[in-house]
Design an enzyme around this catalytic site. Structure first.
Site, PDB file in Angstrom:
ATOM      1  N   TYR A   1      -3.521   3.816   1.944  1.00 24.57           N
ATOM      2  CA  TYR A   1      -3.629   4.154   3.367  1.00 24.57           C
ATOM      3  C   TYR A   1      -4.809   5.088   3.609  1.00 24.57           C
ATOM      4  CZ  TYR A   1      -2.808   6.066   7.951  1.00 24.57           C
ATOM      5  OH  TYR A   1      -2.983   6.445   9.250  1.00 24.57           O
TER       6      TYR A   1
ATOM      7  N   HIS B   1       0.831  -1.207   0.000  1.00 25.15           N
ATOM      8  CA  HIS B   1       0.000   0.000   0.000  1.00 25.15           C
ATOM      9  C   HIS B   1       0.858   1.247   0.000  1.00 25.15           C
ATOM     10  CE1 HIS B   1       0.181   1.949   4.001  1.00 25.15           C
ATOM     11  NE2 HIS B   1       0.471   0.744   4.449  1.00 25.15           N
ATOM     12  N   CYS B   2       0.301   2.290  -0.604  1.00 26.68           N
ATOM     13  CA  CYS B   2       0.885   3.622  -0.571  1.00 26.68           C
ATOM     14  C   CYS B   2      -0.178   4.538   0.043  1.00 26.68           C
ATOM     15  CB  CYS B   2       1.308   4.066  -1.973  1.00 26.68           C
ATOM     16  SG  CYS B   2      -0.049   4.146  -3.165  1.00 26.68           S
ATOM     17  N   ALA B   3      -0.165   5.808  -0.316  1.00 25.93           N
ATOM     18  CA  ALA B   3      -1.168   6.722   0.240  1.00 25.93           C
ATOM     19  C   ALA B   3      -2.527   6.551  -0.440  1.00 25.93           C
ATOM     20  CB  ALA B   3      -0.697   8.169   0.120  1.00 25.93           C
TER      21      ALA B   3
END
Length: 102
Positions: A92, A63-65
């Site tokens: 996120y 996952h990233c933002a």
């Protein structure tokens, strides 16, 4: 080929069952805003040289933002031979929104 995606609710179930490795590819400054408990922090720019730090043996969710960088990371991991890799739908931000205290 369509890349697999994991939703927030499914991720929560996998984490509760200790049935997934979660990799947080955000940069350190982004992680200062909050983290998903249990995530292994490896920024996307370092992922290729830190592949040995990605735990194997369980499905992997990255996952990233917001979701774009994690799809790149998942593709990179699959290209390096990791199997059963998906990215977190909405990143996120989606996870944090789903976990806002009522």
């Amino acid at each position: 080929q369509t890349a697999p995606r994991t939703g927030v609710e499914e991720l929560d179930e996998l984490l509760a069952a200790d049935a997934v490795t979660l990799v947080d590819i955000r940069n350190p400054g982004e992680r200062a805003d909050g983290v998903i408990p249990g995530a292994v922090p490896i920024p996307l720019a370092q992922l290729r040289v830190r592949l040995d730090q990605v735990p194997a043996g369980k499905p992997i969710v990255v996952h990233c933002a917001g979701g774009w960088r994690s799809s790149v990371a998942a593709s990179l991991l699959r290209a390096q031979g990791f199997e059963n890799v998906s990215d977190l739908l909405g990143g996120y931000n989606a996870w944090a929104e789903a976990h806002v205290p009522a």
